[in-house]
Design a protein around this motif. Structure first.
Motif, PDB file in Angstrom:
ATOM      1  N   TYR A   1       1.672   5.001  -7.726  1.00 31.53           N
ATOM      2  CA  TYR A   1       0.679   4.951  -6.678  1.00 31.53           C
ATOM      3  C   TYR A   1       2.651   6.019  -5.429  1.00 31.53           C
ATOM      4  O   TYR A   1       2.654   6.982  -5.551  1.00 31.53           O
TER       5      TYR A   1
ATOM      6  N   ARG B   1       3.246   9.667  -6.590  1.00 33.17           N
ATOM      7  CA  ARG B   1       2.883  10.579  -6.289  1.00 33.17           C
ATOM      8  C   ARG B   1       2.770  10.721  -5.313  1.00 33.17           C
ATOM      9  O   ARG B   1       3.056  11.884  -4.302  1.00 33.17           O
ATOM     10  N   TRP B   2       3.260   9.324  -4.021  1.00 32.76           N
ATOM     11  CA  TRP B   2       3.730   9.484  -2.884  1.00 32.76           C
ATOM     12  C   TRP B   2       5.150  10.094  -2.705  1.00 32.76           C
ATOM     13  O   TRP B   2       5.218  10.628  -2.380  1.00 32.76           O
TER      14      TRP B   2
ATOM     15  N   HIS C   1       3.437   0.214   3.212  1.00 38.93           N
ATOM     16  CA  HIS C   1       1.977   0.235   3.853  1.00 38.93           C
ATOM     17  C   HIS C   1       1.228   1.272   3.418  1.00 38.93           C
ATOM     18  O   HIS C   1      -0.126   0.703   3.608  1.00 38.93           O
ATOM     19  N   ASP C   2       1.710   2.015   3.141  1.00 38.96           N
ATOM     20  CA  ASP C   2       0.490   3.518   2.213  1.00 38.96           C
ATOM     21  C   ASP C   2      -0.426   2.058   1.402  1.00 38.96           C
ATOM     22  O   ASP C   2      -0.909   3.084   1.084  1.00 38.96           O
ATOM     23  N   PHE C   3       0.604   2.201   0.332  1.00 35.20           N
ATOM     24  CA  PHE C   3       0.219   1.224  -1.033  1.00 35.20           C
ATOM     25  C   PHE C   3      -0.766   0.371  -0.359  1.00 35.20           C
ATOM     26  O   PHE C   3      -1.906   0.250  -1.020  1.00 35.20           O
ATOM     27  N   GLU C   4      -0.278  -0.224   0.213  1.00 36.03           N
ATOM     28  CA  GLU C   4      -1.288  -1.698   0.782  1.00 36.03           C
ATOM     29  C   GLU C   4      -2.359  -0.949   0.940  1.00 36.03           C
ATOM     30  O   GLU C   4      -3.656  -1.683   1.040  1.00 36.03           O
ATOM     31  N   ARG C   5      -2.514   0.046   1.735  1.00 32.20           N
ATOM     32  CA  ARG C   5      -4.129   0.221   2.287  1.00 32.20           C
ATOM     33  C   ARG C   5      -5.003   0.890   1.420  1.00 32.20           C
ATOM     34  O   ARG C   5      -5.878   1.134   1.647  1.00 32.20           O
ATOM     35  N   ASP C   6      -4.180   1.504   0.629  1.00 24.57           N
ATOM     36  CA  ASP C   6      -5.203   2.632  -0.660  1.00 24.57           C
ATOM     37  C   ASP C   6      -5.148   1.234  -1.819  1.00 24.57           C
ATOM     38  O   ASP C   6      -6.226   2.348  -2.762  1.00 24.57           O
ATOM     39  N   ARG C   7      -4.321   0.874  -1.893  1.00 24.40           N
ATOM     40  CA  ARG C   7      -4.636  -0.199  -3.303  1.00 24.40           C
ATOM     41  C   ARG C   7      -5.031  -1.340  -3.183  1.00 24.40           C
ATOM     42  O   ARG C   7      -4.319  -2.024  -2.371  1.00 24.40           O
TER      43      ARG C   7
ATOM     44  N   ASP D   1       0.569  -0.034 -10.446  1.00 26.04           N
ATOM     45  CA  ASP D   1       0.393   0.095  -9.907  1.00 26.04           C
ATOM     46  C   ASP D   1       1.088   0.431  -9.324  1.00 26.04           C
ATOM     47  O   ASP D   1       0.848   1.459  -8.730  1.00 26.04           O
TER      48      ASP D   1
ATOM     49  N   HIS E   1       6.114  12.290   0.392  1.00 28.06           N
ATOM     50  CA  HIS E   1       6.457  12.533   1.605  1.00 28.06           C
ATOM     51  C   HIS E   1       7.964  11.847   1.836  1.00 28.06           C
ATOM     52  O   HIS E   1       8.470  11.830   3.349  1.00 28.06           O
TER      53      HIS E   1
END
Length: 271
Positions: free
Chosen positions: A251, A254-255, A222-228, A247, A259
């Motif tokens: 990601y 780092r995540w 979810h966060d990957f799709e939001r940011d990349r 990618d 988290h």
């Protein structure tokens, strides 16, 4: 009781190939596909039609890669779906057939990867639990040398896919199925585990491996799709997502430490 009619949409090989091209699948590229046949709709020709559509979109210079994992090549002591009685464990270990890339079926990855595995000309990597199969001119380069003590790390097809600029296609599958995130687990502090399975020449072997888990991968996705940049679209009724392996790995690298820290695993090591 009558069987209910199938739900649509009705999809053909040509329909799917056209939808894949509209999504951005490019002729000649290398594509790692995670898939769910049932999510697509009513496919005329089933998994065979899906594989043909993928090959049509990729063209003769493209390479199709799928996970063909066989998690049942493992210690019955850790099985949970289903569990088996403890008094069976020793006999199961002593009699479990060893992994054979040509005949060991894939498990729990869906019918489309199993169809690729058995396709004429398909190749399969050597790891007994986390193999990949591929079709196309890049298959051998991607699959050769999959180390038996490196499930999804630097000596696995994932690292080669990253270096080759391959992309991931989630075809009706969620980010919890995204194996590329596992490569990041090998590049951050992670606990080790002992992994048991049948040895190639008979008997039982145990190897030390990086502990991998897909826990919180849906949140990571979810966060990957939001940011990349992730290409999103539809193939039939299925949601589809397209993005570079590199990618996703970068990601996740780092995540995950932020988290999903795993300090508790180091306090209670399983080696």
């Amino acid at each position: 009781m009558s069987t209910p009619p199938p739900t649509g949409p009705l999809l053909t090989r040509d329909d799917m190939a056209a939808a894949l091209r509209r999504l951005g699948v490019a002729s000649g590229e290398t594509l790692l596909v995670h898939s769910s046949l049932s999510s697509l709709g009513w496919v005329n020709g089933g998994a065979v039609a899906v594989v043909r559509a993928l090959l049509d979109a990729l063209g003769p210079a493209g390479t199709l890669v799928v996970p063909t994992q066989s998690g049942d090549q493992s210690d019955p002591a850790v099985w949970g779906n289903p569990q088996v009685p403890e008094e069976w464990w020793d006999r199961i270990r002593a009699t479990m057939p060893p992994y054979d890339p040509a005949i060991t079926p894939s498990r729990w990855v869906g019918v489309i990867p199993e169809t690729v595995r058995t396709w004429p000309g398909a190749l399969r990597s050597a790891h007994p639990q986390t193999s990949f199969a591929a079709l196309g001119p890049g298959a051998a380069r991607i699959l050769d040398g999959h180390s038996r003590d490196c499930r999804l790390g630097e000596r696995s097809p994932l690292a080669r896919l990253e270096r080759l600029g391959a992309r991931v296609l989630l075809l009706g599958a969620g980010y919890d199925a995204c194996t590329s995130f596992h490569l990041a687990e090998y590049r951050i502090p992670a606990p080790l585990v002992r992994v048991g399975r049948p040895a190639p020449g008979g008997g039982w072997e145990t190897v030390t491996e990086v502990s991998i888990t897909s826990d919180r991968f849906a949140e990571l996705g979810h966060d990957f799709e939001r940011d990349r940049p992730v290409v999103r679209g539809k193939v039939g009724a299925a949601g589809a997502r397209l993005f570079p392996v590199a990618d996703a790995v970068a990601y996740a690298q780092r995540w995950l430490p932020v988290h999903r820290p795993r300090e508790e695993d180091f306090q209670h090591p399983r080696v």
